[in-house]
Scaffold this motif. Sequence first.
Motif, short mmCIF file in Angstrom:
data_model
loop_
_atom_site.label_atom_id
_atom_site.label_comp_id
_atom_site.label_asym_id
_atom_site.label_seq_id
_atom_site.Cartn_x
_atom_site.Cartn_y
_atom_site.Cartn_z
N VAL A 406 0.72 -1.28 0.02
CA VAL A 406 0.20 0.02 -0.15
C VAL A 406 0.88 1.28 0.13
CG1 VAL A 406 -1.54 1.32 1.41
CG2 VAL A 406 -1.90 -1.09 1.08
N PRO A 407 0.60 2.07 -1.06
CA PRO A 407 1.61 3.48 -1.27
C PRO A 407 1.47 4.51 -0.12
CG PRO A 407 -0.23 3.58 -2.58
CD PRO A 407 -0.44 2.20 -1.98
N ILE A 408 1.84 4.04 1.22
CA ILE A 408 1.78 5.25 2.39
C ILE A 408 3.10 4.80 2.86
CG2 ILE A 408 0.76 6.00 4.40
CD1 ILE A 408 -1.87 4.68 3.42
N GLY A 409 4.12 5.69 2.83
CA GLY A 409 5.21 5.61 3.58
C GLY A 409 5.00 6.25 5.01
N SER A 410 6.35 6.74 5.47
CA SER A 410 6.55 7.31 6.86
C SER A 410 7.55 8.27 6.79
CB SER A 410 6.53 6.26 7.89
OG SER A 410 7.72 5.71 7.75
N VAL A 411 7.28 9.32 7.70
CA VAL A 411 8.33 10.34 7.91
C VAL A 411 8.15 10.51 9.49
CG1 VAL A 411 9.34 12.61 7.83
CG2 VAL A 411 8.34 11.57 5.65
N THR A 412 9.02 10.01 10.20
CA THR A 412 8.75 10.21 11.54
C THR A 412 8.93 11.49 12.24
OG1 THR A 412 9.81 7.81 12.16
CG2 THR A 412 9.66 9.56 13.92
N ASN A 413 7.89 11.99 13.10
CA ASN A 413 8.09 13.44 13.25
C ASN A 413 9.32 13.54 14.04
OD1 ASN A 413 5.32 13.87 12.46
ND2 ASN A 413 4.24 13.47 14.43
N GLY A 414 9.55 14.96 14.22
CA GLY A 414 10.55 15.47 14.94
C GLY A 414 10.32 16.73 15.67
N VAL A 415 10.93 17.12 16.58
CA VAL A 415 10.63 18.51 17.30
C VAL A 415 11.52 19.37 17.34
CG1 VAL A 415 9.14 17.18 19.22
CG2 VAL A 415 11.66 17.56 19.55
N HIS A 416 11.24 20.75 17.26
CA HIS A 416 12.30 21.79 17.17
C HIS A 416 13.09 22.11 18.43
CE1 HIS A 416 13.16 26.27 16.38
NE2 HIS A 416 13.56 25.63 15.29
N ALA A 417 14.39 21.63 18.05
CA ALA A 417 15.29 21.64 19.32
C ALA A 417 15.28 23.15 20.16
CB ALA A 417 16.47 21.14 19.04
N PRO A 418 15.39 24.32 19.34
CA PRO A 418 15.72 25.51 20.06
C PRO A 418 14.45 25.96 20.67
CG PRO A 418 16.23 25.73 17.50
CD PRO A 418 15.74 24.39 17.91
N THR A 419 13.18 25.31 20.23
CA THR A 419 11.95 25.84 20.97
C THR A 419 11.88 24.97 22.47
OG1 THR A 419 10.70 26.19 19.15
CG2 THR A 419 9.61 25.67 20.96
N TRP A 420 12.31 23.48 22.33
CA TRP A 420 11.90 22.75 23.35
C TRP A 420 12.96 22.40 24.35
CZ3 TRP A 420 7.13 23.00 24.29
CH2 TRP A 420 6.35 23.08 23.06
N THR A 421 14.25 22.77 23.98
CA THR A 421 15.58 22.50 24.79
C THR A 421 15.67 23.67 25.65
OG1 THR A 421 16.68 21.60 23.00
CG2 THR A 421 17.92 22.29 24.82
N ASP A 422 15.62 23.21 27.01
CA ASP A 422 15.79 24.51 28.25
C ASP A 422 16.99 25.21 27.93
OD1 ASP A 422 16.50 25.31 31.07
OD2 ASP A 422 14.46 24.53 31.20
N PRO A 423 16.81 26.49 28.13
CA PRO A 423 18.03 27.55 28.03
C PRO A 423 19.10 27.26 29.10
CG PRO A 423 15.77 28.67 28.45
CD PRO A 423 15.48 27.13 28.55
N LEU A 424 18.88 26.62 30.04
CA LEU A 424 20.16 26.00 30.77
C LEU A 424 20.89 24.82 29.98
CD1 LEU A 424 18.36 25.26 34.50
CD2 LEU A 424 20.31 26.93 34.20
N LEU A 425 20.49 24.30 29.41
CA LEU A 425 21.10 23.22 28.56
C LEU A 425 21.90 24.02 27.34
CD1 LEU A 425 21.75 20.05 28.80
CD2 LEU A 425 20.11 19.79 26.95
N GLN A 426 21.09 24.94 26.76
CA GLN A 426 21.64 25.98 25.71
C GLN A 426 22.85 26.45 26.06
OE1 GLN A 426 18.94 28.02 23.28
NE2 GLN A 426 17.13 26.67 23.89
#
Length: 854
Positions: A406-426
Amino acid sequence: MKAIRKFTVRAVLPERLSALEPLAANLRWSWHEPTRRLFERIDPAVWQSVGHDPIALLGEVGRERLDELATDDGYVDEAWRLRDELRSYLDEPRWYQGLEGDKPERIAYFSPEFGIAAALPQYSGGLGILAGDHLKAASDLGVPLVAVGLFYKAGYFSQSISADGWQLESYPTLDPDGLPLSILRNPDRSPVQISLALPGDRTLHARIWQAEVGRVRLLLLDTDIPENTDELRQITDRLYGGGGEHRLLQEILLGIGGVRAVCAWAELTGSSEPQVFHTNEGHAGFLGLERIADLIGEGLLFAEALEVVRAGTVFTTHTPVPAGIDRFDSSLVERYFDTGLLPGVQASDVLALGAETYPGGTAGVFNMAVMGLRLAQRANGVSKLHGRVSRAMFSGLWPGFDVDDVPIGSVTNGVHAPTWTDPLLQDLAERVFGTADTARVDWANDDAVSDFDLWSARSTMRAGLVADARARTARSWRGQNPSGGMPSWIGEILDPDVLTIGFARRVPTYKRLTLMLHDRERLRSLLTDPARPVQIVVAGKSHPADDEGKRLIQELVQFAAEPDVRGRLVFLPDYDIGMAQTLYPGTDVWLNNPLRPLEACGTSGMKAALNGVLNLSILDGWWDEYFDGENGWAIPSSDSSDPEERDRREAEALYDLIEHEIAPRFYDRDQDGLPRRWISSIRHTLAVYSSELSAERMVRQYTEELYRPAALAEAALSASHFEAGRELAAWRARVVEAWPRVSVSHVESGGVASVPQVGDELHLRAHVELGGLAPDDVSVEAVYGRSGEDGLLVDTAVQALEPTTGSSATGSATVFTGTVNLARAGGFGYSVRVLPKNALLASPADLGLIAVAY
């Protein structure tokens, strides 16, 4: 006296601070920490009170403070430096501009919701947050997206919890003048409007708000304007609100009105019109019909226009269950399309696209996901497991095909690192690696970043969550008890030194918010263990119409209110982006326990992992492909068919993991007070997965695997006034007409010994009735692999068979031959299949036609 209307008056900035205007107007501030800190310096208390919103901040801060800052040369210089840096970010070539070869000049991305910042509350959950992260990553990479959604006057809803634990909803009206938005205007400064013809000689009008998301322009359609009747003004009242007809109108506006908005924007700005249209879930699927109508206006027939539109369309499905798909009564859809809404498009053609004409489908129902798949030549799920689930769920659209085909592939989601990474770790990355880009530094290098540094950052994040949870709980208490005194225990909930587990998401039943409560005494003992205590922070909203979800929240809230556990189990109301940015990094373990395989991806665990948090999850969604035994724990899934027994087994596995593996590892400290084994897992998670889980990886994959091929296909079909598109439509019609007469009449084999051995060659001759088609119209293939006990082939491979010249012994049949090498021992089986073949198809299964040997 109550105001009849509220609006925001923006501050007039001193000339020396005018650099703040473009910095506040572009939502890049939501993920650019230096810009956020610049605004925080204006007034930290106000910055906190307005939810880190620069425009609200500038509306609240006093003129005296602005005048004071205007005399601060250091602050002024920093503001102008960041303004210049923003201009460079917007203009300079980035990853996409460096790609060689053909690529689309513009891609349109449609979604019903966008979660970009708490200051722009146009999202309900994961779908919207994913869409926001997609735009941010596209901006960072220079991918030329224009995005389209709706502007909801009341957003989703604000959640509060009653004294008895029941979810309460409110819908505060948003003032767009106080948001980072501007109206799209004509050269004469009048607002641009798009119009849609509706039944009953009505016309729906919408204006277009614009948001700058870095380099990406987001267009939001709004019907709350005087040109509409009171009823039509309410179409964009709230996200996922109203009944079936209200929802249908929202989706017609999003899809059809959205395409018209993009065209108007492109014309006004001199931008190129999109070559590729990406619909994020089925809500925006009607966009394909508007594009078909445009092509019919250029002289194409419906079938010809459909081929061109399909070539340039990408469809992403996010649901693993049929109940999650929007479905409408066909008669309702027919009423809206049996008008002048889409000139040249017949209602019958529209209904055919969404009809559930497959085994198990329902007559008289219009399915938005089915239409999305039929209007897109390329489709994908959002994790590898979800891709497999989607292929099975929609396999009825491709009868006769194996699910894997069946012609349905996949692209696994990702998350935007600068948005979700704590400023302390940055800040830690900046200090030791010279860059705040946490997804591209070598966290495995313990000479650069020590265990002590990592643990100190993680401990500070946990302390930040504890402080935030106490403040939110106090606000919630005051909301319930405006005249009562604050209990002392609220200031003591949670402990910054205790193992902290986080759980936050929407609250449909399949996500099992209350699985942790299955054995309350076992949970109570874990929470109150004197040597190795555990604390859990929970958040989430139930859909306003989902009373069962609300009951689950109430059950958890009431348990959490019991005196012996209320300091260790906390429910935080009104889950949003602002809360999430403290909650994810502040936990040590992120919990996810859905019913497998009903979690399409589950990106909250990804956001936690970007901060060094370990995951504790059912093997579902993204965790199914990324769990490696070192980055967290997998909760075993029960195979019991009894729901109660399944929940009991999985809850016991959850408790066992916390008690016997997670808590001991967290509290096992060396002479320096460091949990070295735990820190090793933190380091591994950051080093191995920071880049892999990022939205940049996701958008690169969309670009290379879907956007560029779609653009090439669309260009090929559109060239020379759609010559190839017309030819492909005619070819499709000819193949569909002939296919009932196509069959594999006979297969002969030879070349192997009586006892086949590895290395033998199997020679095949397939006699195929082509029903009037030419050999070049089809692909004849041998499909071979291991033969299971049920006769089904597994671990298959494909070998093309070639047509022979001359006549065959069977008269009308054409003979196709080929050779299969027996490369491995064990059970072996093969079959022969015939598929339509055309270089302009994205997949051999594109037409949904197959003939198989029997």
